[in-house]
Design a protein around this motif. Structure first.
Motif, short mmCIF file in Angstrom:
data_model
loop_
_atom_site.label_atom_id
_atom_site.label_comp_id
_atom_site.label_asym_id
_atom_site.label_seq_id
_atom_site.Cartn_x
_atom_site.Cartn_y
_atom_site.Cartn_z
N THR A 20 45.22 106.52 96.29
CA THR A 20 45.96 105.59 95.44
C THR A 20 45.28 104.23 95.34
O THR A 20 45.36 103.58 94.31
CB THR A 20 47.40 105.38 95.96
OG1 THR A 20 47.32 104.95 97.32
CG2 THR A 20 48.18 106.68 95.91
N ARG A 21 44.60 103.79 96.41
CA ARG A 21 44.12 102.41 96.42
C ARG A 21 43.02 102.15 95.40
O ARG A 21 42.82 101.02 94.99
CB ARG A 21 43.55 102.07 97.79
CG ARG A 21 44.59 101.91 98.86
CD ARG A 21 43.95 102.09 100.21
NE ARG A 21 44.91 102.05 101.29
CZ ARG A 21 44.92 101.10 102.23
NH1 ARG A 21 44.04 100.13 102.21
NH2 ARG A 21 45.81 101.15 103.19
N SER A 299 40.77 98.16 99.31
CA SER A 299 41.21 98.00 97.92
C SER A 299 39.99 97.61 97.10
O SER A 299 38.91 97.35 97.64
CB SER A 299 42.28 96.91 97.80
OG SER A 299 41.67 95.63 97.90
N ARG A 366 48.89 100.61 94.25
CA ARG A 366 49.72 101.69 94.78
C ARG A 366 51.05 101.80 94.04
O ARG A 366 51.57 102.89 93.82
CB ARG A 366 50.08 101.42 96.24
CG ARG A 366 48.92 101.47 97.21
CD ARG A 366 49.30 100.71 98.49
NE ARG A 366 48.37 101.00 99.56
CZ ARG A 366 48.55 101.94 100.47
NH1 ARG A 366 49.63 102.68 100.45
NH2 ARG A 366 47.64 102.15 101.40
N GLU A 370 52.76 104.90 92.09
CA GLU A 370 54.14 105.35 92.34
C GLU A 370 54.91 105.48 91.03
O GLU A 370 55.61 106.45 90.79
CB GLU A 370 54.87 104.34 93.26
CG GLU A 370 54.55 104.50 94.72
CD GLU A 370 54.72 105.94 95.20
OE1 GLU A 370 55.76 106.54 94.91
OE2 GLU A 370 53.77 106.46 95.83
#
Lengths: 501, 501
Positions: A20-21, A299, A366, A370
């Protein structure tokens, strides 16, 4: 090259990350460890290359999820045939690092009670492999004394995004460079981070660990007894005393009943990190100040630490054009990204999605992922180009009742013998020569020729030549998903209906 | 609807804009006036709709460049058959507004010495067409008194990007709302702009003008004598006393020798705006304070004035996902643009290029376009989807030796009868039914069927049905540019080899 270590030393590469990052470059099916963000290869392949001169391939274990294991197997095979020896351990579900490391310890401890494991994340950047191995050799020495050994990174700024390790320099061990750890500290506020930096005996927690499997299992028994009990149950299923277990080529149990029991145990485990669950509790830990450069690439903004910047502090990659930006990171592919006067920004472009954010907000990507998961979208899941063992395919367009793909086959590769119930396929060869099987017929289709595969027709696409084969596939039908596939024979041992063809 | 004005009143729509300010949405072949940025239609079509209840179609004249004229003709035809009456005037080269308006004045003055022209840019936003027409009626009254009449916009901020008009309220004319102009002032600095705003008798120069053709020609003779002399030479070529001129359907001279002489004259003209060349010099000008809302859409950041924003001051269009951005403009199409924490930024996405810039730098996009022109690139020139009179085509991919297009044909439309010397074409029908002509053969190709057009083969693609036809075209060959086309018959009167098919 220095000699490899003894056969009891294993490398455990943690490769279960969900990707996700680094969205939109990372996706669920292509997480960060499969990306080439820094250096000349993907992070996972660099991790393997980093350790391969120290432990033999059969002592390298990739710990990952069931969903990713097969793709990672294909992914690392690109490194060469030696990777055939590399082993897999599958986490049935993601439960953070303590259960994953405990599971790996069971496999290794079963091989030998004397086994030592080097635990390495698969998605860190370490540009100095030689220095890294020097430090690892020292750590293995420490681990043989039943200590839990970790690497600390000398901080160069008051970073609030990392955990810290405190050592007491007066408690230096006899071995050069090994310090007794006084404590682990969670991510601090800026004030505290500044104090850590000035005091000089605080280090960043690198997340790389070296210990005997017996030592870590004994610490788990002490500090996470519930995890320990579950691991012992799983061990009795994986390695029963009567030797009746059978593992598949990715080291999962073949017997579905036993496998389901393992999954059931695992699903009920608490999600907990090894740092929080063990390292912060144990009184038995040593730290080595790393001599190698390191970044956990937490990140997009972390690229600043590890990639060389231009005179204005920018990092540009791919097809970009810029006027007067500063301290920004612009990652593009083939599409053009034009930027004017950006300051401290991150722009990441992929064929189906683009991210624009200030660096200081980059970790919030992130939340974007989501949000995407809560919809019917696919931008968090798949890339437009999907790597397969035989080559790759790229979805060029999806429309109402049709889908267009560019399919590229490597030299002498072939797809599975398959059929589709709900779609037809038109193939136009635009480079190379295709060998096409259609029911009992086999024929060649050359560049600028085309052929047609009706529904419910067994077919296979093959590249009989050395040069790559490129085919434009136009699919027609009411249902055009990847799971409309029945396989009759596959060179890569694939049987399921998951998104591959 | 109020009655139209008398037959001597004409609308001149200036549509020669080159499309740099709204890049990447605007391109050379799709400039700003062809974009639907605000409101329910493109800016040019909105401009026509705004004036059509006041002047009949045959009194509307689109002044544009030779390059754009044919595309604009197709573009406005989408409004309906009444647009057949709309006339074109072609500038051989872009020489700013004074020569363009002078050229239009020649055409109209030839029709009638009493003609009045309403000069309207084609790329402004005016959301109140009724108020606009009320003001235009008043302006036409003023123009009949031999004045040059313009609209001033009441400023609501100390804008430094516009020119200003100063009026003396004591010099109000007898007609309600017409003021004698005291002077025109170039774009001021912020200090001066603030003073203009507080003094109350300064207005923004709208760039909309109303005057008799005789009045403007007489002012040109006075203030731009060199332009006047050239215009008279051009007039004698366009409208010789013996009536021997012949104009084509876009009002260009058919005789190539004469046309070349017009071009030659025009090419040597000084590039000068009507504001600077005439309005600032003339002592004969009146201004009407506009009652309508107006924006010249000078750059992406100008959308703030004219499009409604969300609670955080953002404008989102297309496929976007955002976390906590403020006062930003995010324009996307089908690709996903994800933004986090932006402030006062502009992000514009198109299929082949994306722009990211702070609002305050948005006008510098011109420099990006300049940079692109200096390379071999096409991102400033063409969009991936190109509108044609019969529908549109989208380039899905260009590769080595092949190109893939999605071709969409409107109801009952057909492409020209054509052939290609250097490429073959595979057509797969993915929606609708195609009627295909291949040399002397004509046949239908239905959805999920395909056909093949060899090189040097006369062919035609036609949609014989009401529903749209979609064809995926895979081109093969060493040379795949649009100019490899020979036309034998075209429903739209196209004969040349320019980028259309």
């Amino acid at each position: 090259m220095k000699p490899r270590t003894d056969q009891n030393v294993h490398a455990i590469i943690l490769a279960g990350g969900s990707g996700t990052r680094f969205w939109p470059l990372s996706r669920e099916t292509c997480p960060k460890q499969m990306l080439q963000i820094v250096g000349e290869d993907t992070l996972l392949r660099q991790t393997i290359k980093r350790i391969i001169s120290f432990v033999p391939p059969e002592n390298i274990w990739i710990v990952t999820t069931e969903d990713l294991a097969q793709d990672l197997r294909f992914h690392i095979e690109a490194l060469g045939s030696f990777t055939k020896g590399i082993q897999f351990i599958q986490e049935p579900f993601g439960r953070n690092t303590a259960p994953a490391i405990g599971l790996a310890a069971i496999y290794l401890n079963h091989l030998s009670p004397k086994s030592v494991m080097i635990v390495m994340p698969s998605d860190h950047a370490i540009p100095d492999p030689e220095k890294f191995l020097d430090d690892v050799r020292l750590a293995v020495q420490g681990a043989k004394g039943d200590y839990l050994v970790t690497f600390g990174i000398k901080p160069n700024r008051p970073e609030t995004g990392y955990g810290y390790i405190k050592v007491d320099p007066s408690l230096k061990m006899e071995l050069r460079g090994l310090y007794k750890v006084e404590g682990f500290f969670e991510k601090p506020d800026l004030e505290t981070a500044k104090r850590y930096l000035s005091e000089g005996n605080y280090f960043w927690n690198s997340g790389i660990f070296i210990w005997k499997t017996s030592a870590i299992l004994s610490e788990i028994a002490k500090h996470l007894p519930s995890l320990y009990r579950t691991l012992m149950e799983i061990k009795s299923l994986l390695f029963p005393p009567d030797g009746s277990n059978k593992l598949d080529r990715l080291n999962a149990l073949i017997d579905p009943l036993r496998l389901n029991r393992v999954k059931d145990y695992y699903s009920r485990l608490e999600s907990i990190s090894i740092d929080y669950g063990i390292m912060e509790q144990s009184r038995n830990t040593l730290m080595i100040p790393a001599t190698f450069q390191w970044s956990d690439l937490g990140s997009w903004s972390a690229l600043d630490e590890i990639i060389e910047k231009d005179g204005a502090g920018n990092i540009f990659k791919g097809n970009t054009i810029d006027l007067e930006s500063q301290n920004s990171i612009i990652f593009s592919g083939e599409r053009l990204i034009a930027t004017i006067g950006l300051k401290d920004m991150v722009v990441v472009d992929t064929p189906d999605a683009t991210l624009v954010t200030p660096k200081e907000k980059a970790q919030e990507v992130r939340k974007i992922v989501e949000k995407l998961k809560q919809t019917d979208r696919e931008e968090h899941l798949l890339h437009k180009t999907v790597e397969r063992p035989w080559g790759s395919y790229t979805v060029l367009e999806k429309g109402n009742g049709y889908k267009i793909k560019r399919v590229v086959l490597k030299s002498r590769a072939r797809l599975s013998l398959q059929l589709h119930r709900k779609r037809t396929e038109h193939w136009v060869v635009v480079a190379g020569i295709a060998k096409v099987t259609k029911e009992n017929e086999t024929y060649l289709v050359r560049t600028n020729e085309s052929t047609y595969i009706p529904m419910n027709t067994k077919h296979r696409l093959e590249n009989p030549e050395e040069e790559p084969l490129q085919v434009i596939e136009v699919q027609n039908g009411d249902y055009l998903e990847e799971d409309d596939i029945e396989r009759f024979h596959d060179d890569y041992g694939r049987k399921d209906h998951r998104p591959r063809s």
